[in-house]
Design a protein around this motif. Structure first.
Motif, PDB file in Angstrom:
ATOM      1  N   GLU A   1      12.059 -12.065   5.993  1.00 17.62           N
ATOM      2  CA  GLU A   1      12.705 -12.483   7.226  1.00 17.62           C
ATOM      3  C   GLU A   1      12.861 -11.330   8.211  1.00 17.62           C
ATOM      4  O   GLU A   1      12.704 -11.516   9.416  1.00 17.62           O
ATOM      5  N   VAL A   2      13.149 -10.141   7.724  1.00 18.49           N
ATOM      6  CA  VAL A   2      13.229  -8.982   8.621  1.00 18.49           C
ATOM      7  C   VAL A   2      11.859  -8.704   9.220  1.00 18.49           C
ATOM      8  O   VAL A   2      11.734  -8.441  10.417  1.00 18.49           O
ATOM      9  N   LYS A   3      10.828  -8.795   8.392  1.00 19.29           N
ATOM     10  CA  LYS A   3       9.459  -8.564   8.880  1.00 19.29           C
ATOM     11  C   LYS A   3       9.085  -9.607   9.937  1.00 19.29           C
ATOM     12  O   LYS A   3       8.525  -9.261  10.977  1.00 19.29           O
ATOM     13  N   ALA A   4       9.418 -10.864   9.692  1.00 20.02           N
ATOM     14  CA  ALA A   4       9.115 -11.921  10.660  1.00 20.02           C
ATOM     15  C   ALA A   4       9.879 -11.713  11.959  1.00 20.02           C
ATOM     16  O   ALA A   4       9.316 -11.890  13.045  1.00 20.02           O
ATOM     17  N   LEU A   5      11.125 -11.311  11.854  1.00 15.45           N
ATOM     18  CA  LEU A   5      11.929 -11.052  13.049  1.00 15.45           C
ATOM     19  C   LEU A   5      11.362  -9.878  13.827  1.00 15.45           C
ATOM     20  O   LEU A   5      11.291  -9.911  15.054  1.00 15.45           O
ATOM     21  N   ARG A   6      10.931  -8.880  13.134  1.00 19.72           N
ATOM     22  CA  ARG A   6      10.351  -7.701  13.792  1.00 19.72           C
ATOM     23  C   ARG A   6       9.051  -8.053  14.499  1.00 19.72           C
ATOM     24  O   ARG A   6       8.782  -7.582  15.601  1.00 19.72           O
ATOM     25  N   GLU A   7       8.228  -8.893  13.861  1.00 18.29           N
ATOM     26  CA  GLU A   7       6.974  -9.314  14.487  1.00 18.29           C
ATOM     27  C   GLU A   7       7.231 -10.197  15.705  1.00 18.29           C
ATOM     28  O   GLU A   7       6.523 -10.110  16.699  1.00 18.29           O
ATOM     29  N   ALA A   8       8.243 -11.054  15.607  1.00 14.19           N
ATOM     30  CA  ALA A   8       8.566 -11.949  16.719  1.00 14.19           C
ATOM     31  C   ALA A   8       9.150 -11.182  17.901  1.00 14.19           C
ATOM     32  O   ALA A   8       8.972 -11.577  19.047  1.00 14.19           O
ATOM     33  N   ALA A   9       9.829 -10.095  17.627  1.00 11.88           N
ATOM     34  CA  ALA A   9      10.473  -9.299  18.672  1.00 11.88           C
ATOM     35  C   ALA A   9       9.634  -8.071  18.951  1.00 11.88           C
ATOM     36  O   ALA A   9       9.832  -7.029  18.365  1.00 11.88           O
ATOM     37  N   SER A  10       8.691  -8.214  19.857  1.00 15.24           N
ATOM     38  CA  SER A  10       7.852  -7.065  20.197  1.00 15.24           C
ATOM     39  C   SER A  10       8.580  -6.100  21.114  1.00 15.24           C
ATOM     40  O   SER A  10       8.120  -5.007  21.361  1.00 15.24           O
ATOM     41  N   GLU A  11       9.753  -6.501  21.611  1.00 17.03           N
ATOM     42  CA  GLU A  11      10.519  -5.681  22.549  1.00 17.03           C
ATOM     43  C   GLU A  11      10.944  -4.319  22.008  1.00 17.03           C
ATOM     44  O   GLU A  11      10.927  -3.358  22.754  1.00 17.03           O
ATOM     45  N   PRO A  12      11.364  -4.188  20.737  1.00 20.31           N
ATOM     46  CA  PRO A  12      11.832  -2.884  20.296  1.00 20.31           C
ATOM     47  C   PRO A  12      10.814  -1.763  20.486  1.00 20.31           C
ATOM     48  O   PRO A  12      11.186  -0.635  20.742  1.00 20.31           O
ATOM     49  N   SER A  13       9.535  -2.075  20.411  1.00 22.63           N
ATOM     50  CA  SER A  13       8.555  -1.022  20.594  1.00 22.63           C
ATOM     51  C   SER A  13       8.368  -0.679  22.068  1.00 22.63           C
ATOM     52  O   SER A  13       7.923   0.404  22.403  1.00 22.63           O
ATOM     53  N   LYS A  14       8.735  -1.607  22.979  1.00 21.70           N
ATOM     54  CA  LYS A  14       8.555  -1.385  24.404  1.00 21.70           C
ATOM     55  C   LYS A  14       9.766  -0.750  25.066  1.00 21.70           C
ATOM     56  O   LYS A  14       9.640   0.074  25.941  1.00 21.70           O
ATOM     57  N   GLY A  15      10.947  -1.202  24.693  1.00 19.11           N
ATOM     58  CA  GLY A  15      12.153  -0.870  25.437  1.00 19.11           C
ATOM     59  C   GLY A  15      12.644   0.548  25.231  1.00 19.11           C
ATOM     60  O   GLY A  15      12.419   1.163  24.214  1.00 19.11           O
ATOM     61  N   ALA A  16      13.329   1.038  26.266  1.00 16.05           N
ATOM     62  CA  ALA A  16      13.984   2.334  26.157  1.00 16.05           C
ATOM     63  C   ALA A  16      15.327   2.132  25.481  1.00 16.05           C
ATOM     64  O   ALA A  16      16.017   1.158  25.742  1.00 16.05           O
ATOM     65  N   VAL A  17      15.664   3.057  24.618  1.00 11.19           N
ATOM     66  CA  VAL A  17      16.916   2.956  23.868  1.00 11.19           C
ATOM     67  C   VAL A  17      17.861   4.013  24.407  1.00 11.19           C
ATOM     68  O   VAL A  17      17.468   5.135  24.693  1.00 11.19           O
ATOM     69  N   SER A  18      19.142   3.658  24.550  1.00  3.29           N
ATOM     70  CA  SER A  18      20.136   4.585  25.080  1.00  3.29           C
ATOM     71  C   SER A  18      20.298   5.790  24.148  1.00  3.29           C
ATOM     72  O   SER A  18      20.010   5.721  22.964  1.00  3.29           O
ATOM     73  N   ARG A  19      20.791   6.879  24.692  1.00  5.64           N
ATOM     74  CA  ARG A  19      20.974   8.102  23.910  1.00  5.64           C
ATOM     75  C   ARG A  19      21.928   7.902  22.732  1.00  5.64           C
ATOM     76  O   ARG A  19      21.635   8.340  21.630  1.00  5.64           O
ATOM     77  N   PRO A  20      23.079   7.224  22.934  1.00  5.63           N
ATOM     78  CA  PRO A  20      23.951   6.996  21.775  1.00  5.63           C
ATOM     79  C   PRO A  20      23.255   6.170  20.678  1.00  5.63           C
ATOM     80  O   PRO A  20      23.462   6.403  19.499  1.00  5.63           O
ATOM     81  N   ALA A  21      22.428   5.216  21.078  1.00  2.02           N
ATOM     82  CA  ALA A  21      21.731   4.398  20.091  1.00  2.02           C
ATOM     83  C   ALA A  21      20.715   5.222  19.316  1.00  2.02           C
ATOM     84  O   ALA A  21      20.523   5.013  18.112  1.00  2.02           O
TER      85      ALA A  21
END
Length: 182
Positions: free
Chosen positions: A53-73
């Motif tokens: 399920e984590v793998k499926a969620l990661r594949e469905a959400a291509s955004e994490p590889s695109k988006g900028a992440v805040s410094r605290p994150a």
């Protein structure tokens, strides 16, 4: 006990195990084809559902590889990855705590809290109404919460380090997105 009784009892006790082994050997190709469709597999401490399920969620959400992440994150992610190496379950739980805290912070900063406590299951909708989260991000939020609950409440289940890291990536993305919208 004579030898005929002994042989009879031996055949009686081995009939089903031998039949099961023969059946598995004869159907091994068909069984191999069905393995990808298994939703849940549990044998002692091994549980495949969470990882899938984590793998499926990661594949469905291509955004994490695109988006900028805040410094605290980003700092949060480094700590969480180290924690995942030691205790994957704790890393997942801590990842969710940070996502939930970021969601509550955004709601408080936008003045959308009604003064009463909102359970985590109801946090995503006000964020979507404020255009902080897209529908896909609401789905991700809810799935991360559900997976966190599975980890928190499943007895004898310890997720793998890899699945914990995948969960952390998604949670940190969402946390960064939320913190960036304040």
């Amino acid at each position: 006990m004579n030898w005929m009784t002994f042989v009879s009892k031996l055949v009686e006790s081995l009939a089903w195990p031998i039949a099961a082994v023969v059946l598995v050997v004869l159907l091994r190709d068909d069984i191999r084809k069905l393995v990808p469709f298994i939703k849940r597999f549990k044998a002692g401490p091994v549980e495949a559902e969470f990882e899938r399920e984590v793998k499926a969620l990661r594949e469905a959400a291509s955004e994490p590889s695109k988006g900028a992440v805040s410094r605290p994150a980003v700092a949060s992610q480094a700590f969480l990855v180290q924690l995942a190496e030691l205790h994957p379950r704790s890393a997942i739980l801590e990842s969710w705590v940070r996502v939930e805290a970021a969601a509550r912070m955004v709601l408080a900063s936008k003045g959308t809290t009604t003064g009463s406590y909102l359970p985590a299951a109801r946090l995503a909708e006000p964020l979507a109404q404020q255009d902080v989260l897209t529908r896909d991000q609401v789905t991700m939020f809810n799935e991360l919460r559900r997976l966190r609950n599975e980890v928190a409440h499943a007895q004898g289940f310890e997720p793998t380090v890899e699945s914990a890291k995948a969960y952390i990536d998604l949670a940190v993305f969402l946390q960064g997105h939320l913190e960036g919208s304040v």
